[in-house]
Design an enzyme around this catalytic site. Structure first.
Site, PDB file in Angstrom:
ATOM      1  CG  ASP A  97      -1.815   1.211   1.598  1.00 44.81           C
ATOM      2  OD1 ASP A  97      -2.521   1.622   0.433  1.00 44.81           O
ATOM      3  OD2 ASP A  97      -1.515   1.747   2.398  1.00 44.81           O
ATOM      4  CG  ASP A 130      -1.533   7.738   0.823  1.00 41.23           C
ATOM      5  OD1 ASP A 130      -1.227   8.741   0.458  1.00 41.23           O
ATOM      6  OD2 ASP A 130      -2.008   7.132  -0.346  1.00 41.23           O
ATOM      7  CG  ASP A 170      -2.113   2.058   6.519  1.00 36.74           C
ATOM      8  OD1 ASP A 170      -2.266   1.822   5.067  1.00 36.74           O
ATOM      9  OD2 ASP A 170      -2.587   3.010   6.833  1.00 36.74           O
TER      10      ASP A 170
END
Length: 218
Positions: free
Chosen positions: A13, A15, A170
């Site tokens: 991922d 961000d 995250d």
């Protein structure tokens, strides 16, 4: 700590995982709020809104689910973000060094951020060319995470089986998307979701810093 063997492909991922982009995103949200004569937010208020894509971010910040209102705010957001998506955004500490240690693996990026912004950020940061594929959101072609469609596209392009790939993210969306197609999963706890929320999705491993990845992936 648990180690994962047989990993050929790492899909990250963006961000909250590779990069800390909260300040550029928050600045764009506040610009849109300003243009629509609404109160602006401190950075800390916007942080929990991140991770579900730009439309979700706008919907939360403007407290609306009306498509026309989201579209109007998104226009102002994009006006600012087009020019400022890589101003304050940078790799988290240890990311560049750790990517160097993992360079024997095939690596890709899959983000819910619009593709042009994802590409722009990685064009600025990936000087070493560690990533074989960078893929942002293309909702006209495939659904965003937690749909696994974007992951499937990457696996097909790179010709690697899901069982030999690891999703690192995250967000619960990252874990859910990967688990649904048999990929292994790693949750990072320093991003935009709490350790408790991530643990609820039962990822294969959890790390508190990006540098730990070099110690657990073989």
């Amino acid at each position: 700590m648990k180690r994962l063997e047989g990993i050929e492909l790492l899909i990250f991922d963006l961000d909250g995982t590779l990069v800390d982009s909260q300040y550029d995103l928050a600045d764009a949200v506040n610009f849109a709020l300003f243009r629509m004569a609404k109160p602006q937010f401190p950075y800390g208020v916007i942080l929990p809104m991140l991770g579900g894509g730009v439309r979700s971010l706008i919907s939360q910040a403007f407290e609306t689910s009306v498509p026309e209102e989201i579209d109007e705010a998104l226009g102002f957001f994009n006006e600012f973000y087009e020019k400022n998506h890589a101003v304050k955004t940078d790799y988290y500490p240890g990311v560049r060094e750790t990517l160097g240690k993992l360079k024997s693996k095939t690596m890709a990026v899959l983000s819910n951020k619009p593709h042009r912004f994802t590409e722009g950020i990685m064009a600025k940061l990936d000087h070493e060319g560690y990533f074989d594929l960078v893929q942002g959101a293309k909702p006209e072609i495939y659904a965003l995470k937690p749909s696994p469609e974007g992951l499937r596209k990457i696996l097909q392009k790179l010709n690697i089986a899901a069982t030999k790939a690891l999703m690192v993210g995250d967000s619960t969306h990252d874990i859910m998307a990967a688990k649904s197609i048999g990929m292994r999963t790693c949750a990072v706890t320093y991003g935009y979701r709490s350790k408790e929320v991530l643990a609820g999705e039962e990822p294969d491993i959890m790390v508190d810093s990006f540098a730990e990845l070099a110690e657990v992936i073989y």
